[in-house]
Design a protein around this motif. Structure first.
Motif, short mmCIF file in Angstrom:
data_model
loop_
_atom_site.label_atom_id
_atom_site.label_comp_id
_atom_site.label_asym_id
_atom_site.label_seq_id
_atom_site.Cartn_x
_atom_site.Cartn_y
_atom_site.Cartn_z
N PRO A 39 0.83 -1.22 0.00
CA PRO A 39 0.00 0.00 0.00
C PRO A 39 0.86 1.26 0.00
N ASN A 40 0.19 2.40 -0.26
CA ASN A 40 0.90 3.68 -0.22
C ASN A 40 1.49 3.90 1.16
N GLY A 41 2.70 4.39 1.19
CA GLY A 41 3.31 4.73 2.48
C GLY A 41 3.85 3.53 3.23
N ALA A 42 3.91 2.35 2.57
CA ALA A 42 4.38 1.15 3.26
C ALA A 42 5.90 1.13 3.38
N GLY A 43 6.59 1.89 2.52
CA GLY A 43 8.05 1.93 2.59
C GLY A 43 8.75 1.47 1.32
N LYS A 44 7.99 1.37 0.22
CA LYS A 44 8.61 0.91 -1.04
C LYS A 44 9.70 1.87 -1.51
N SER A 45 9.32 3.14 -1.62
CA SER A 45 10.29 4.12 -2.13
C SER A 45 11.45 4.32 -1.16
N THR A 46 11.16 4.26 0.13
CA THR A 46 12.23 4.39 1.12
C THR A 46 13.24 3.24 0.95
N THR A 47 12.71 2.02 0.74
CA THR A 47 13.60 0.88 0.52
C THR A 47 14.47 1.12 -0.72
N ILE A 48 13.83 1.57 -1.80
CA ILE A 48 14.57 1.76 -3.05
C ILE A 48 15.60 2.87 -2.89
N ARG A 49 15.22 3.97 -2.21
CA ARG A 49 16.18 5.07 -2.02
C ARG A 49 17.35 4.64 -1.14
N PRO A 84 12.48 6.72 -11.18
CA PRO A 84 11.61 7.00 -10.04
C PRO A 84 10.16 7.16 -10.48
N GLY A 85 9.24 7.12 -9.52
CA GLY A 85 7.82 7.29 -9.83
C GLY A 85 7.50 8.71 -10.24
N ASP A 86 8.11 9.66 -9.56
CA ASP A 86 7.93 11.05 -9.93
C ASP A 86 9.24 11.53 -10.51
N VAL A 87 9.25 11.77 -11.81
CA VAL A 87 10.47 12.24 -12.45
C VAL A 87 10.43 13.76 -12.51
N TYR A 88 11.46 14.39 -11.97
CA TYR A 88 11.56 15.85 -12.06
C TYR A 88 12.82 16.19 -12.83
N LEU A 89 12.70 17.08 -13.79
CA LEU A 89 13.85 17.41 -14.65
C LEU A 89 14.03 18.91 -14.67
N TRP A 90 15.24 19.36 -14.85
CA TRP A 90 15.52 20.80 -14.90
C TRP A 90 14.67 21.43 -15.99
N PRO A 91 13.83 22.41 -15.60
CA PRO A 91 12.85 22.94 -16.55
C PRO A 91 13.45 23.53 -17.82
N ASN A 92 14.68 24.07 -17.73
CA ASN A 92 15.19 24.73 -18.93
C ASN A 92 16.10 23.86 -19.80
N LEU A 93 16.18 22.56 -19.47
CA LEU A 93 16.86 21.65 -20.41
C LEU A 93 15.78 20.98 -21.26
N SER A 94 16.18 20.52 -22.45
CA SER A 94 15.22 19.76 -23.26
C SER A 94 15.28 18.31 -22.84
N GLY A 95 14.24 17.54 -23.25
CA GLY A 95 14.22 16.11 -22.94
C GLY A 95 15.43 15.40 -23.53
N TYR A 153 18.03 -3.19 -13.13
CA TYR A 153 17.15 -2.08 -13.44
C TYR A 153 16.15 -1.94 -12.30
N ILE A 154 16.06 -0.74 -11.75
CA ILE A 154 15.11 -0.51 -10.66
C ILE A 154 14.04 0.46 -11.15
N PHE A 155 12.80 0.03 -11.07
CA PHE A 155 11.68 0.89 -11.49
C PHE A 155 10.76 1.11 -10.30
N LEU B 537 19.96 12.29 1.79
CA LEU B 537 19.64 13.38 0.89
C LEU B 537 18.20 13.80 1.18
N LEU B 538 17.85 15.01 0.74
CA LEU B 538 16.51 15.50 1.06
C LEU B 538 15.50 14.83 0.17
N GLU B 539 14.39 14.44 0.76
CA GLU B 539 13.35 13.82 -0.05
C GLU B 539 12.43 14.89 -0.57
#
Lengths: 296, 540
Positions: A39-49, A84-95, A153-155, B537-539
């Protein structure tokens, strides 16, 4: 069995007083797709990080390729790709710039495979990252990851923003990795995806791995839904310890059976002269709902 | 019409005020405390006739005019008149900065973080968020203005009057609101809060520098610089309310324009369309260092060019500043031409000392902004992919710290160069040598390194409190810019590394001090790194 690629034993992680990971233990073997669900908040992303060396474990053991995930992070990451589940990229670079940068950071190059992936995922790489939707940002990370020649590969919920068509493309590429003998750790909420691709599954709940095994193993541990019509009265079946949620109308009954005891229930049913019998193995959804809702 | 555009404005305003109240309180305490505190102290500073005569001579020198605006008051002089002359331009800068911060933060900031999208999905008018932001600025400025006026009233400074106090407070409020309006407009034009902030500060900087030029050449032209209106209030003299009306008019025009632009554009977009980017990364973009350089490219260029020109602007008045003694034939006759030239050079060098400090404080800004990317980009999730690749934390940390520090030093160096080049052009043969000016660079560069090191240390050790690092340059600027005029005790100017340096370029560089300060700064950076590589690192 071969040496595991990922080996985690009694991993714990605290954030101040909050214990995010209480007891995480599982292995991922070469050539295997390991489904990581909970479930959400169970610790999946924490484990991966923690596996990525972004967070420092509080106690326990975690290795990838036999190397410690914290102290050997850079060496491990040479042979690893991550989305990662939420990908954040520098806004002023292109894909396109982001994809090339990610490849170069691992000492790899933009190849014909990269171009093929860009085409497969149907991404306009000349756009600035700030104009991309969540799904398109995920595509950038997916293209960079699939284009990287890695061993693991970690997704982390990689398809949460993708449309069904792109999800197909994603699954195709994961299966290709599997065929090439690569290891994949896939955290996902999309059960059909897990069912289709994963060899083994680990279920996490409130920071603890509560079950690992193949889907078949888990089905064994859960209940099969049985609908049966008999000639003789079948109310005696209700008394059997393996039978649950018994519901009778005339000579027809619907009930759940612990899968491991299915044979003994059948033996008890046989003398009652079965007219019609239907048994449904638990769906993945049933399985998960049961595990998710379990008391700790 | 009204409901489609302005529904729920009041509710948004309350929400914003609840979110921002602590920041507002800090700004108000800072502004009002500074004004009232200084006012209470001025009687002690300039109470005697002799002190008054000295300060008025000082304020009339081109150097001081360039920093604080012209001293146009007529005798009889009072402490209050001196106070107004010293404080007005300076306070205007602070008030404008406060308004830029809140204007960008409440509009473009919410848009960048996606909060506005959520809000606009509710039954909220199209212009409600912008209107709430405008109202918030009005409220902040009015409160600030009233409190400043009351603070002055309470200070009991000699020569003050109620009319002047209210004009001071409300004039500043109107001035702040005007710059808030400019910022709100820039927030509509730019496509990110970062872009809006850069535009706003560039605009403020340009206006400030132009007014500096007109004040030295001919104060009448200052009417055209917008910024200069605040100098025309003639507080405690004639108490001229005219400029406040001008500011109000400008605010209304810019505000109306902002609402028009804001109502027509898409959420999340700027007025300028997005250009297509590169399909492939350039050969240059290959690792953390080149990534940081690429991300900071535009702002780095603006800083380098901007500070060179700021240096040149100050340098161009050296000719006038150095002529101070020549214009006094009596003095010239008394001490001889050679001695006059020497005295002029001494005046220019001591002016250069003050300017060098200002340049050093300004030059630390791009460095610290880059340094804070370490946690800022981390929190936004940009660096997650970097950490999952084979990039060590050391590589990333030192790429960021190295780039930031080099840009800061280069910016500082170019400002000194600009000052020298324009100074030489305006003074001719009498100009001190470049080596003399470089004493200022070598003297204050270590202070800049220590300040940067403090920022690097905080970003490694206490990432949530990293913005506290701004206290060092802000206080350094304040204590050295105003400290000398207000007779700050020596220990209070030595709280920042800028106070540890001797009066270069008047004196020679103290290489011992420079050496240990540089070492200290670099050690701080390394300690920051050690803390950074040991922590989570910061989350996002």
């Amino acid at each position: 069995m071969a040496q595991p690629v990922v080996q985690i034993q009694h991993l714990q992680k605290h954030f101040g007083k909050f214990q995010a990971l209480k007891d995480i233990t599982f292995d991922v073997y070469p050539g295997e797709v390991f489904g990581f669900i909970g479930p959400n908040g169970a610790g999946k992303s924490t484990t991966i990080r923690t596996l990525l060396g972004i967070l420092k474990k509080s106690s326990g053991q975690a290795t990838i390729f036999g190397q410690d995930v914290w102290s050997q992070a850079v060496a491990i990451h040479k042979r690893l790709a991550y989305v990662p589940g939420d990908v954040y990229l520098w806004p002023n670079l292109s894909g396109g710039e982001a994809i090339d940068l990610f490849l170069k950071l691992n000492g790899q190059k933009h190849s014909a495979k990269t171009d093929a992936l860009i085409k497969d995922f149907d991404l306009d790489v000349s756009k600035k990252n700030r104009t991309y939707s969540k799904g398109n940002r995920q595509k950038v990370a997916l293209i960079a990851a699939f284009s990287t020649d890695a061993d693991l590969y970690i997704f982390d919920e990689p398809t949460s923003g993708l449309d069904p068509l792109m999800e197909e493309v994603f699954q195709k590429h994961v299966l290709a990795l599997k065929a090439a003998g690569k290891s994949v750790l896939l955290s996902s909420h999309i059960l059909s995806e897990v069912e289709r691709m994963c060899d083994r599954i680990g279920i996490i709940r409130q920071g603890t791995i509560i079950e690992t095994g193949t889907l078949d193993d888990m089905r064994q541990l859960s209940r099969t839904q049985v609908t049966v019509t008999t000639v003789k009265d079948l109310s005696t079946i209700q008394q059997l310890p393996a039978v649950h949620s018994f519901n009778q109308t005339g000579n027809k009954a619907t009930f759940a059976v612990d899968s491991e005891n299915l044979a003994s229930v059948m033996t008890a049913l046989a003398p009652l002269e079965i007219k019609q019998l239907q048994s449904t193995p638990p769906t993945l959804e049933d399985l998960f709902l049961r595990y998710y809702n379990q008391e700790a | 019409m009204f409901s489609t555009h302005y529904a729920k404005t009041g509710q948004l305003l309350r929400l914003n005020l609840r979110r921002d109240w602590l920041k507002i309180v800090f700004w108000l305490i800072g502004l009002v405390g500074l004004m009232a505190g200084a006012a209470a102290k001025f009687d002690g500073l300039y109470g005697t006739k002799k002190a008054m005569a000295t300060i008025i001579t000082t304020l009339k020198t081109p150097a001081m005019v360039s920093l604080m605006g012209p001293f146009t008051a007529k005798p009889p002089y009072t402490v209050a008149i001196v106070y107004a002359a010293e404080m007005m331009t300076f306070m205007g800068l602070f008030v404008a900065m406060m308004n830029i911060y809140f204007a960008v933060h409440t509009t473009r900031g919410d848009e960048d973080s996606g909060v506005l999208e959520l809000i606009r999905a509710h039954s909220v008018g199209r212009s409600s968020a912008l209107t709430a932001a405008i109202l918030e600025l009005v409220i902040i400025n009015v409160i600030a203005g009233v409190l400043e006026a009351l603070g002055l009233q309470a200070s009991g400074m000699t020569g003050m009057n109620a009319g002047g106090n209210w004009l001071f407070g409300l004039g500043l409020a109107m001035f702040g609101l005007m710059f808030g309006a400019f910022s709100l407009l820039f927030a509509q034009i730019a496509d990110s809060s970062r872009g809006a902030t850069i535009l706003s500060y560039s605009w403020l900087g340009i206006l400030y520098v132009i007014r500096m030029g007109t004040d030295v050449k001919n104060p009448d032209y200052t009417w055209w610089t917008i910024y200069g209106w605040i100098e025309k209030l003639d507080i405690y003299g004639k108490n001229n309310w005219g400029p406040v009306g001008l500011m109000l008019l400008m605010t209304v025009i810019i505000g109306a324009l902002t609402i028009m632009v804001g109502a027509t554009r898409d959420v999340g977009a700027g007025l300028l369309p997005d250009r297509a980017g590169r399909k492939r990364a350039s050969l240059f973009l290959a690792g953390p260092l080149s990534l940081i350089a690429r991300l900071e490219r535009t702002s780095t260029i603006i800083w380098l060019v901007g500070l060179f020109f700021l240096g040149a602007t100050y340098g161009s008045i050296f000719g006038t500043a150095g002529d101070l003694l020549k214009s006094n034939p009596m003095m010239s006759k008394l001490i001889g031409t050679a001695a006059t030239d020497a005295a002029n050079r001494a005046i220019v060098l001591s002016f250069a000392n003050k300017l060098t400090i200002i340049f050093a404080v300004l030059a630390i800004i791009p460095g610290l902004i880059t340094m804070f990317r370490l946690n800022g980009d981390e929190r936004k999730g940009y660096f997650e992919q970097l950490h999952a690749r084979s990039v060590s934390r050391a590589h990333l940390f030192f790429a960021i710290a190295g780039f930031g520090l080099v840009v800061s030093l280069a910016t500082f160096f170019l400002a000194v160069c600009g000052m020298y080049v324009a100074g030489a052009a305006s003074m001719g043969d009498n100009m001190p040598s470049f080596a003399h000016f470089m004493r200022g660079f070598w003297g204050f560069a270590p202070a800049l390194i220590v300040t940067f090191g403090f920022g690097a240390l905080l970003s490694g050790l206490l990432p949530k409190l990293q913005t506290l690092a701004w206290i060092l340059p802000a206080y350094g600027f304040f204590s050295l810019y105003l400290g000398a005029l207000m007779n700050f005790p020596k220990w209070s100017t030595q709280l920042t590394p800028f106070g540890w340096v001797n009066t270069v370029p008047v004196k020679a560089v103290n290489w011992g001090t420079a050496g240990w300060m540089t070492a200290l700064g670099l050690i701080l950076v390394v300690v920051g790194y050690i803390a950074y590589q040991r922590r989570d690192l910061l989350e996002n």
